[in-house]
Design a protein around this motif. Structure first.
Motif, short mmCIF file in Angstrom:
data_model
loop_
_atom_site.label_atom_id
_atom_site.label_comp_id
_atom_site.label_asym_id
_atom_site.label_seq_id
_atom_site.Cartn_x
_atom_site.Cartn_y
_atom_site.Cartn_z
N VAL A 29 0.93 -1.20 -0.07
CA VAL A 29 0.07 0.13 0.15
C VAL A 29 0.76 1.25 0.13
CG1 VAL A 29 -2.01 -1.17 1.05
CG2 VAL A 29 -0.16 0.05 2.75
N LEU A 30 0.23 2.35 -0.57
CA LEU A 30 0.75 3.54 -0.29
C LEU A 30 0.37 4.43 0.79
CD1 LEU A 30 2.59 5.52 -1.94
CD2 LEU A 30 0.35 6.54 -3.01
N ILE A 31 1.19 4.85 1.67
CA ILE A 31 0.74 5.83 2.72
C ILE A 31 1.27 7.09 2.91
CG2 ILE A 31 0.51 3.51 4.30
CD1 ILE A 31 3.40 4.38 5.79
N ALA B 70 8.68 11.95 5.66
CA ALA B 70 8.34 11.67 4.32
C ALA B 70 6.69 11.80 4.14
CB ALA B 70 8.85 10.18 4.21
N PRO B 71 6.51 12.51 3.12
CA PRO B 71 5.10 12.65 2.77
C PRO B 71 4.52 11.37 2.44
CG PRO B 71 6.10 13.59 1.04
CD PRO B 71 7.13 13.10 2.31
N LEU B 72 5.00 10.62 1.65
CA LEU B 72 4.47 9.18 1.20
C LEU B 72 5.45 7.99 1.55
CD1 LEU B 72 3.77 10.25 -2.30
CD2 LEU B 72 2.12 9.66 -0.75
N GLY B 73 5.06 6.74 1.67
CA GLY B 73 5.68 5.86 1.89
C GLY B 73 5.03 4.42 1.29
N ILE B 74 5.77 3.35 1.22
CA ILE B 74 5.32 2.27 0.60
C ILE B 74 5.51 1.11 1.44
CG2 ILE B 74 5.26 0.55 -1.56
CD1 ILE B 74 6.06 2.70 -3.33
N VAL B 75 4.66 0.58 2.16
CA VAL B 75 4.73 -0.59 3.14
C VAL B 75 3.70 -1.54 2.87
CG1 VAL B 75 5.70 1.10 4.69
CG2 VAL B 75 3.19 0.50 4.80
N TYR B 76 3.84 -2.76 3.74
CA TYR B 76 2.65 -3.67 3.52
C TYR B 76 1.36 -3.18 4.38
CZ TYR B 76 6.67 -6.69 2.70
OH TYR B 76 7.86 -7.19 2.32
N ALA B 77 0.25 -3.55 3.84
CA ALA B 77 -1.07 -3.35 4.66
C ALA B 77 -1.03 -3.62 5.98
CB ALA B 77 -2.28 -4.03 4.02
N GLU C 107 -4.44 -13.27 11.12
CA GLU C 107 -5.62 -12.72 10.46
C GLU C 107 -6.15 -11.46 10.91
OE1 GLU C 107 -7.55 -16.24 7.88
OE2 GLU C 107 -8.35 -15.59 9.54
N LYS C 108 -6.03 -11.30 12.43
CA LYS C 108 -6.13 -9.96 13.37
C LYS C 108 -5.49 -9.00 12.69
CE LYS C 108 -5.13 -9.25 17.47
NZ LYS C 108 -4.81 -9.40 18.77
N TYR C 109 -4.27 -9.23 12.40
CA TYR C 109 -3.27 -8.08 11.89
C TYR C 109 -3.20 -7.87 10.50
CZ TYR C 109 -1.53 -7.71 16.83
OH TYR C 109 -1.36 -7.44 18.15
N GLY C 110 -4.19 -8.59 9.85
CA GLY C 110 -4.63 -8.32 8.41
C GLY C 110 -3.63 -9.22 7.36
N PHE C 111 -2.86 -10.33 7.97
CA PHE C 111 -2.15 -11.18 7.08
C PHE C 111 -3.21 -12.26 6.20
CE2 PHE C 111 1.27 -9.80 10.13
CZ PHE C 111 2.25 -9.61 8.98
#
Length: 261
Positions: free
Chosen positions: A110-112, A188-195, A249-253
């Protein structure tokens, strides 16, 4: 006098035996895991310790750093990577037990932006202009040469035609959690990380999601190391259980394995 001496001997035996179970139960396993797994694995470690009496000592960092540490002899029992490349690397160096290896989890990219960012939702697709979105600021992600999150990010941007213009604006972090922190702090105004990272950090919000077909599938393999203690097998079994599935799954994996129990 003889009776008193006998009493002290009996007492010393009793006290000595009372310590034996505690010593026997003082078992631990060392888990080297991708930084993005921290919250979920901390919860799983606590649940497993309560169930088994085996304490889990976890070390979190980029999968690349962990694989190299294990290669250099760091005492780990379990390796959990955020991509298959670094698990393949460990297998090539014969530092993991190949038969114990399973592909356990999936994730998304995702983009954050910082939580107070005025940026609206971004439609991420072919031709989207990430460089323009960043303006004069930086784009945080893991080191694209080694850290899985960065490698996935670069692959996605190359496929979408956005990498060349955006590359000079990237701030390469040592792990995905370090990139997450840069955005949360407003550096940083943007980042790419995992959901899953965005889900546990209140200082950021998701402004866009990368199409699943824009990058290699995000897969987290786990395995016992070649020098693992015998107790590692039971911990790996627990990672594949319904109890662990619920936590992940609670954490979104995404749980990729059919639960064993």
């Amino acid at each position: 006098m003889h009776r008193l001496a006998g009493y002290f001997v009996a007492l010393s035996i009793l006290l000595g035996s009372s310590h034996t179970p505690a010593l026997a139960q003082d078992k631990s396993l060392t888990v080297f895991a991708a930084a993005s797994m921290k919250n979920a694995l901390d919860d799983i470690g606590a649940a497993y310790a309560a169930k088994s009496g085996v304490r889990i000592v976890a070390s979190y960092a980029a999968s690349s750093a962990l694989a190299k540490q294990i290669e250099q002899g760091a005492p780990a029992d379990i390796f959990a990577s955020a991509d298959t490349d670094w698990m393949d690397y460990a297998a090539g160096k014969k530092t993991i037990s190949e038969p114990s290896r399973v592909n356990l989890l999936g994730n998304s990219l995702v983009l954050i932006a910082p939580k107070d960012s005025k940026l609206d939702k971004v439609a991420i697709g072919p031709g989207f202009d990430l460089s323009k979105l960043a303006g004069d600021g930086r784009i945080a992600t893991g080191d694209v040469k080694a850290v899985p999150s960065g490698k996935y990010a670069k692959a996605a941007l190359e496929k979408l035609g956005a990498w060349q213009a955006a590359e000079p604006k990237f701030a390469m972090a040592e792990s995905v959690r370090a990139a997450l922190a840069l955005v949360a702090r407003g550096e940083a105004p943007l980042g790419i990380v995992y959901a899953t990272d965005a889900k546990v950090e209140p200082g950021v919000r998701i402004v866009g999601s990368f199409p699943a077909d824009s990058h290699p599938a995000i897969i987290y393999p786990v395995a016992a190391t070649a020098t693992a203690k015998p107790e590692a097998a039971a911990y790996l079994t627990f990672l594949r259980s319904s109890a662990a599935k619920t936590i992940f799954e609670k954490y979104g994996f995404v749980f990729l394995f059919s639960p064993t129990t």
